[in-house]
Design a protein around this motif. Sequence first.
Motif, PDB file in Angstrom:
ATOM      1  N   ALA A 148      -0.119  16.553  -3.084  1.00  0.00           N
ATOM      2  CA  ALA A 148      -1.105  16.555  -1.656  1.00  0.00           C
ATOM      3  C   ALA A 148      -2.198  16.552  -2.366  1.00  0.00           C
ATOM      4  O   ALA A 148      -2.873  17.121  -3.293  1.00  0.00           O
ATOM      5  CB  ALA A 148      -1.055  17.752  -0.769  1.00  0.00           C
ATOM      6  N   VAL A 149      -3.210  15.326  -1.809  1.00  0.00           N
ATOM      7  CA  VAL A 149      -4.839  15.315  -2.158  1.00  0.00           C
ATOM      8  C   VAL A 149      -5.262  15.761  -0.952  1.00  0.00           C
ATOM      9  O   VAL A 149      -5.372  15.054   0.247  1.00  0.00           O
ATOM     10  CB  VAL A 149      -4.926  13.897  -2.649  1.00  0.00           C
TER      11      VAL A 149
ATOM     12  N   SER B 294       0.730   5.281  -3.178  1.00  0.00           N
ATOM     13  CA  SER B 294       1.652   5.640  -2.254  1.00  0.00           C
ATOM     14  C   SER B 294       1.303   6.961  -1.384  1.00  0.00           C
ATOM     15  O   SER B 294       2.103   7.337  -0.754  1.00  0.00           O
ATOM     16  CB  SER B 294       2.867   5.683  -2.922  1.00  0.00           C
ATOM     17  N   LEU B 295       0.159   7.354  -1.302  1.00  0.00           N
ATOM     18  CA  LEU B 295      -0.333   8.411  -0.619  1.00  0.00           C
ATOM     19  C   LEU B 295      -0.250   8.072   0.958  1.00  0.00           C
ATOM     20  O   LEU B 295      -0.753   6.805   1.237  1.00  0.00           O
ATOM     21  CB  LEU B 295      -1.461   9.090  -1.152  1.00  0.00           C
ATOM     22  N   THR B 296       0.140   8.927   1.803  1.00  0.00           N
ATOM     23  CA  THR B 296      -0.115   8.531   3.015  1.00  0.00           C
ATOM     24  C   THR B 296      -0.833   9.707   3.865  1.00  0.00           C
ATOM     25  O   THR B 296      -0.736  10.862   3.720  1.00  0.00           O
ATOM     26  CB  THR B 296       1.183   8.543   3.838  1.00  0.00           C
ATOM     27  N   ASP B 297      -1.736   9.427   5.003  1.00  0.00           N
ATOM     28  CA  ASP B 297      -2.610  10.350   5.607  1.00  0.00           C
ATOM     29  C   ASP B 297      -1.615  10.949   6.682  1.00  0.00           C
ATOM     30  O   ASP B 297      -0.897  10.290   7.316  1.00  0.00           O
ATOM     31  CB  ASP B 297      -3.796   9.588   6.376  1.00  0.00           C
TER      32      ASP B 297
ATOM     33  N   TYR C 165      -9.227  15.160   4.964  1.00  0.00           N
ATOM     34  CA  TYR C 165      -7.903  14.475   4.645  1.00  0.00           C
ATOM     35  C   TYR C 165      -6.987  15.467   4.155  1.00  0.00           C
ATOM     36  O   TYR C 165      -7.217  16.508   3.453  1.00  0.00           O
ATOM     37  CB  TYR C 165      -8.106  13.420   3.744  1.00  0.00           C
ATOM     38  N   MET C 166      -5.370  14.977   4.511  1.00  0.00           N
ATOM     39  CA  MET C 166      -4.483  15.570   3.804  1.00  0.00           C
ATOM     40  C   MET C 166      -3.545  14.271   3.568  1.00  0.00           C
ATOM     41  O   MET C 166      -2.907  13.972   4.513  1.00  0.00           O
ATOM     42  CB  MET C 166      -3.835  16.630   4.740  1.00  0.00           C
ATOM     43  N   LEU C 167      -3.808  13.854   2.152  1.00  0.00           N
ATOM     44  CA  LEU C 167      -2.975  12.747   1.766  1.00  0.00           C
ATOM     45  C   LEU C 167      -1.700  13.036   1.066  1.00  0.00           C
ATOM     46  O   LEU C 167      -1.821  13.971   0.113  1.00  0.00           O
ATOM     47  CB  LEU C 167      -3.611  11.790   0.945  1.00  0.00           C
ATOM     48  N   LEU C 168      -0.399  12.700   1.506  1.00  0.00           N
ATOM     49  CA  LEU C 168       0.586  13.049   0.906  1.00  0.00           C
ATOM     50  C   LEU C 168       1.496  12.229   0.126  1.00  0.00           C
ATOM     51  O   LEU C 168       1.523  10.898   0.674  1.00  0.00           O
ATOM     52  CB  LEU C 168       1.615  13.949   1.833  1.00  0.00           C
ATOM     53  N   SER C 169       2.147  12.385  -1.006  1.00  0.00           N
ATOM     54  CA  SER C 169       3.065  11.676  -1.529  1.00  0.00           C
ATOM     55  C   SER C 169       4.250  11.316  -0.644  1.00  0.00           C
ATOM     56  O   SER C 169       4.341  12.132   0.330  1.00  0.00           O
ATOM     57  CB  SER C 169       3.571  12.221  -2.870  1.00  0.00           C
TER      58      SER C 169
ATOM     59  N   ALA D 196       7.735  12.962   3.797  1.00  0.00           N
ATOM     60  CA  ALA D 196       9.043  12.846   4.390  1.00  0.00           C
ATOM     61  C   ALA D 196       9.512  14.443   4.884  1.00  0.00           C
ATOM     62  O   ALA D 196      10.541  14.454   5.500  1.00  0.00           O
ATOM     63  CB  ALA D 196      10.159  12.303   3.334  1.00  0.00           C
ATOM     64  N   ARG D 197       8.761  15.506   4.173  1.00  0.00           N
ATOM     65  CA  ARG D 197       9.016  16.651   4.691  1.00  0.00           C
ATOM     66  C   ARG D 197       8.161  17.274   5.859  1.00  0.00           C
ATOM     67  O   ARG D 197       8.264  18.429   6.199  1.00  0.00           O
ATOM     68  CB  ARG D 197       8.759  17.581   3.308  1.00  0.00           C
ATOM     69  N   VAL D 198       7.220  16.361   6.379  1.00  0.00           N
ATOM     70  CA  VAL D 198       6.503  17.012   7.550  1.00  0.00           C
ATOM     71  C   VAL D 198       7.340  17.483   8.525  1.00  0.00           C
ATOM     72  O   VAL D 198       7.907  16.590   9.104  1.00  0.00           O
ATOM     73  CB  VAL D 198       5.373  15.939   7.701  1.00  0.00           C
ATOM     74  N   VAL D 199       6.900  18.473   9.184  1.00  0.00           N
ATOM     75  CA  VAL D 199       7.639  18.907  10.602  1.00  0.00           C
ATOM     76  C   VAL D 199       6.526  18.843  11.641  1.00  0.00           C
ATOM     77  O   VAL D 199       6.637  18.417  12.932  1.00  0.00           O
ATOM     78  CB  VAL D 199       8.062  20.469  10.304  1.00  0.00           C
ATOM     79  N   ALA D 200       5.239  19.460  11.238  1.00  0.00           N
ATOM     80  CA  ALA D 200       4.280  19.433  12.465  1.00  0.00           C
ATOM     81  C   ALA D 200       3.120  19.290  11.557  1.00  0.00           C
ATOM     82  O   ALA D 200       2.945  19.492  10.656  1.00  0.00           O
ATOM     83  CB  ALA D 200       4.338  20.712  13.235  1.00  0.00           C
ATOM     84  N   GLY D 201       1.825  19.014  12.373  1.00  0.00           N
ATOM     85  CA  GLY D 201       0.565  19.174  11.818  1.00  0.00           C
ATOM     86  C   GLY D 201      -0.647  19.118  12.943  1.00  0.00           C
ATOM     87  O   GLY D 201      -0.178  18.444  14.076  1.00  0.00           O
ATOM     88  N   GLY D 202      -1.733  19.253  12.713  1.00  0.00           N
ATOM     89  CA  GLY D 202      -2.835  19.305  13.674  1.00  0.00           C
ATOM     90  C   GLY D 202      -4.101  19.640  13.082  1.00  0.00           C
ATOM     91  O   GLY D 202      -4.342  19.768  11.887  1.00  0.00           O
TER      92      GLY D 202
END
Length: 370
Positions: free
Chosen positions: A263-264, A285-288, A315-319, A324-330
């Motif tokens: 995570a960046v 390959s990072l995704t916001d 930002y929260m940039l994830l590999s 693929a493990r994201v359940v929720a965010g905000g």
Amino acid sequence: MRLAVYNVENLFDRAKAMNLGSWAEGRPVLDRFAALNSLLGQVTYSGSDKAEMARLMIELGLEKSDTGPFVLLRRNRGGLLKRPRSGGLEIVADGRADWVGSLELRDEPINEHAMRNTARVMGDLKADVLGVVEAESRPVLSAFNREILPAIGGAPLRHVMVIDGNDERGIDVGLMSREGYPIGAMRSHVDDLLPNGEPVFSRDCPEFEVTTPTGARLVVMVNHLKSKGYGGKAASDAKRKAQAERIAEIYEGLIQQGTEHVAVIGDLNDTPDSDPLRPLIEGTSLTDVAEHGAFDDGGYPGTYGPCTASNKIDYMLLSPALYARVVAGGVFRKGMWPGVRPKKWDAYTELTRPEEAGSDHAALWVDLDI
């Protein structure tokens, strides 16, 4: 687990020049401070250097005293300057070796209500792992965690880590985590250099390895890139782009080494479509996390100030494996000034004036099934 990031804009003390009403007021002071510090650090001082030093010192309020309204000149040994009775300043040193001392920004305490609202945000996030931007130091962040969080009913986190960075204003980046989420291996990049010999990172780009209760490991890279409001636009953009390129290199290295969960996070000080951030956002390959269907931005795309699209800078940039493990965010904005007529979002009842905001930045969070 819940991963979050928050730009706290200092916890106890902040440079007085950064506490002025706006960047337009504080920027000239910070620009002069940076220019004078650069000149003072030179091995030899030319005649034009001395004249420029004297001019900058006078503009910074140092003509009659080593203590100005926003800066402090410490002269421990040797001779740097003279103050003629007729007025003005005369630089008598011929180089940095002729005197011992430093130029420092003067601090002043943070508004008490703002401090408590910062703590409320940190407590209400209920993060297991929290990236912190603009903390003065590890002892300060640790004291805030230990003393202020419990005072507003929050639960202190177990681990607190800040690696001293390159910023002379005392705005570093760090990581906090709860019991069961120990911080393991750490790697600093304060010494990464640009081709001209200057540090790549204005603060640092630390890598923190965190282990979850399930035994999963992730690497969190906390960042605070070059601001748009300090220095010329072309130079600021170039610096921020070089920082994004280096973060991308570090990230690719981790992926090639077999680290799947990366995570960046942090304040990248630019928008997603900007040229400086392109190497990081489009070149890896990072995704916001804001692009995820389970992410709720609260009706506003930005993360700073009025939270318009042009104010999306955190930002929260994830590999791929972590995304693929994201359940929720905000986005959590209760500690930000909501404006008036009408208020843009719900804020703490204790936040009655802009000066009492915990930060001008929203906090971001994401729940991960890891």
